[in-house]
Enzyme design. Structure first.
Site, PDB file in Angstrom:
ATOM      1  N   ASP A   1    -111.430   7.658  65.698  1.00  0.00           N
ATOM      2  CA  ASP A   1    -110.420   7.742  66.770  1.00  0.00           C
ATOM      3  C   ASP A   1    -109.111   7.245  66.178  1.00  0.00           C
ATOM      4  OD1 ASP A   1    -108.965   7.697  69.079  1.00  0.00           O
ATOM      5  OD2 ASP A   1    -110.050   6.038  69.992  1.00  0.00           O
TER       6      ASP A   1
ATOM      7  N   ASP B   1    -108.621  14.586  70.316  1.00  0.00           N
ATOM      8  CA  ASP B   1    -108.810  13.139  70.472  1.00  0.00           C
ATOM      9  C   ASP B   1    -109.983  12.815  71.387  1.00  0.00           C
ATOM     10  OD1 ASP B   1    -108.215  10.473  70.079  1.00  0.00           O
ATOM     11  OD2 ASP B   1    -106.649  10.400  71.611  1.00  0.00           O
TER      12      ASP B   1
ATOM     13  N   HIS C   1    -113.584   2.428  69.122  1.00  0.00           N
ATOM     14  CA  HIS C   1    -113.075   1.049  69.250  1.00  0.00           C
ATOM     15  C   HIS C   1    -114.155   0.001  68.951  1.00  0.00           C
ATOM     16  CE1 HIS C   1    -109.888   2.660  72.349  1.00  0.00           C
ATOM     17  NE2 HIS C   1    -109.991   3.408  71.259  1.00  0.00           N
TER      18      HIS C   1
ATOM     19  N   GLU D   1    -100.790   5.377  69.957  1.00  0.00           N
ATOM     20  CA  GLU D   1    -101.440   5.936  71.159  1.00  0.00           C
ATOM     21  C   GLU D   1    -102.285   4.878  71.839  1.00  0.00           C
ATOM     22  OE1 GLU D   1    -104.707   7.947  73.429  1.00  0.00           O
ATOM     23  OE2 GLU D   1    -104.865   6.583  71.741  1.00  0.00           O
ATOM     24  N   GLU D   2    -102.960   4.057  71.025  1.00  0.00           N
ATOM     25  CA  GLU D   2    -103.915   3.088  71.575  1.00  0.00           C
ATOM     26  C   GLU D   2    -103.238   2.005  72.411  1.00  0.00           C
ATOM     27  OE1 GLU D   2    -106.956   3.562  71.559  1.00  0.00           O
ATOM     28  OE2 GLU D   2    -107.473   4.796  69.830  1.00  0.00           O
TER      29      GLU D   2
ATOM     30  N   HIS E   1    -103.456  11.165  66.790  1.00  0.00           N
ATOM     31  CA  HIS E   1    -102.712   9.912  66.557  1.00  0.00           C
ATOM     32  C   HIS E   1    -103.255   9.168  65.342  1.00  0.00           C
ATOM     33  CE1 HIS E   1    -105.753   7.157  68.444  1.00  0.00           C
ATOM     34  NE2 HIS E   1    -106.018   8.197  69.204  1.00  0.00           N
TER      35      HIS E   1
ATOM     36  N   ASP F   1    -102.781   5.784  64.691  1.00  0.00           N
ATOM     37  CA  ASP F   1    -103.151   4.369  64.848  1.00  0.00           C
ATOM     38  C   ASP F   1    -104.606   4.244  65.285  1.00  0.00           C
ATOM     39  OD1 ASP F   1    -102.525   5.432  67.462  1.00  0.00           O
ATOM     40  OD2 ASP F   1    -102.521   3.372  68.229  1.00  0.00           O
TER      41      ASP F   1
END
Ligand code: ZN
Length: 419
Positions: free
Chosen positions: A151, A207, A389, A185-186, A88, A90
């Site tokens: 990520d 991922d 994150h 995705e997040e 992903h 994002d």
């Protein structure tokens, strides 16, 4: 055969691509109703679209909802059905992804990491023991004011580097590859609007975290919204009359087993987690999420919630409690257990790349879990980044290369052996 020349190629490709992709701000936004949720994701999607066309892949298409597709035809003699790799573009809404300035730390000495734009911020091996596995390696972090975006831009870079290698070294055997790079995705929308007709028979998401992680299990997930209806009356004259919905809701939540909360559980243990409680005397609403690897574990918790609701109605005559339970996602192992060769090949591909396999159950969900139930069995493989994150996110360069090598070995195993 993956020659030293190919490994060197992967290393250079994966790192250069990774640094190029993290420069684009692709933070997703839960508040947005657009798809993709933020324009930065389209900027990266267009960059990747042109890179896929240059390779070249066939049928490259960026959909209006921000899904990027491309196909690499099978090498001669492949016995495999079409395979999909996903990542992903994002990054998490939890930290800024604007103006990411990667710091490349060669020959890591096992010491404390400091960040040029944030003198207060440190990352120590005491806090993050995995750092010590990568002594002597090159690490990449951000500068202290943003996340890094490994990520999942690491996953994208690894897939792109592997594709570039298959184009450049045509002797590498591989199935037809149907690549899908996804937005949002997040914020849990990474499969909303995906074109199922463009997916392969089987898939792998790139991922996961630490090098070697192989995830074929995730939670069963339910959401419970419990509505309390009480009765308000002047508090001076309330004796025997008032039914205080907010106060009762608080007691209701407090009566759930504290040991079954996220703060007190780990590994394969499930939980109740209250995410929101609001209300007044007349009406209150508690929102909980319920998680377990075993379907029976969640059934037991849902039953307990219903029984407790009935008991509270007896305890407070006139009170109404209505729990509404919805299923959010299911443990992907239900599907993957029927296709053991997917995980088995992933395990052997990692071993061939010299990676020690770490089988893990995800204490959460993944897009792969949704795809499993949409018809494409899809376990999750490591992308190599750590502390996702956060501003202390980091990735060893060797992880990028090992993940790309794993993809090449996987492709070879599928092409040689078929299903
Ligand atoms: Zn991710």
């Amino acid at each position: 055969m993956i020659t030293p020349e190919i490994v060197k190629f992967l290393q250079e490709e994966a790192q250069a691509r990774f640094l190029r992709y993290v420069a684009v701000d692709t933070r997703s936004d839960e508040e947005s109703s657009k798809s993709p949720s933020t324009p930065g994701q389209l900027v990266l999607a267009r960059l990747l679209e042109s890179e896929l066309k240059q390779l070249p892949l066939r049928n490259v298409q960026l959909s209006d909802r921000g899904f990027l597709y491309g196909v690499l035809p099978a090498s001669d003699g492949s016995k495999s059905p079409p395979l999909t790799f996903l990542a992903h573009f994002d990054t998490s809404p939890s930290e800024s992804g604007a103006g990411v300035e990667p710091v490349i730390r060669e020959n890591y000495d096992g010491g404390i990491l400091r960040f040029p734009k944030n003198p207060e911020l440190v990352l120590t091996p005491e806090e993050e023991p995995e750092l010590l596995r990568f002594r002597g390696d090159t690490l990449i972090t951000a500068s202290g004011d943003t996340l890094l975006g490994a990520d999942d831009k690491a996953g994208i870079a690894e897939i792109m580097a592997a594709l570039a290698a298959m184009v450049r070294f045509p002797k590498l055997p591989h199935p037809e590859l149907r690549i899908v790079l996804t937005p949002d995705e997040e914020i849990g929308r990474g499969t909303d609007g995906i074109d199922l007709s463009r997916l392969g028979t089987y898939g792998y998401t790139m991922d996961g975290g630490l090098v070697g992680e192989l995830e074929d299990e995730c939670f069963n997930a339910h959401k419970a919204v419990v509505l309390f209806k009480g009765r308000n009356i002047h508090p001076g004259y309330a004796k025997g009359k008032m039914i205080n919905a907010a106060a009762i809701a608080a007691r209701f939540i407090a009566a759930l087993p504290e040991a079954e909360s996220p703060e007190h559980t780990e590994k394969r243990e499930g939980f109740f987690h209250m995410v929101e409680l609001k209300g007044d005397e007349n009406e209150a609403r508690a929102t909980l999420i319920i998680r377990d690897f075993e379907a029976a574990g969640n059934e037991r918790r849902i039953e307990l919630l219903r029984r407790q609701a009935a008991a509270f109605e007896v305890r407070y005559p006139g009170l109404q409690i209505s729990p509404t339970i919805t299923e959010q996602y299911r443990n992907m192992n239900e599907v993957l257990a029927k296709h053991p060769s997917l995980v088995d090949k992933a395990r052997r591909a990692m071993a061939a790349a010299g990676v020690e396999v770490i089988r893990k159950a995800i204490r959460g969900g993944t897009d792969g879990a949704r795809l499993c139930f949409m018809g494409m069995p899809t376990p999750n493989l490591f992308a190599g980044g750590m502390r996702f994150h956060s501003k202390t996110e980091w990735i060893p360069v060797s992880a990028l290369t090992k993940a790309s090598e794993t993809i090449l070995h996987l492709c070879r195993l599928w092409a040689e052996e078929g299903k």
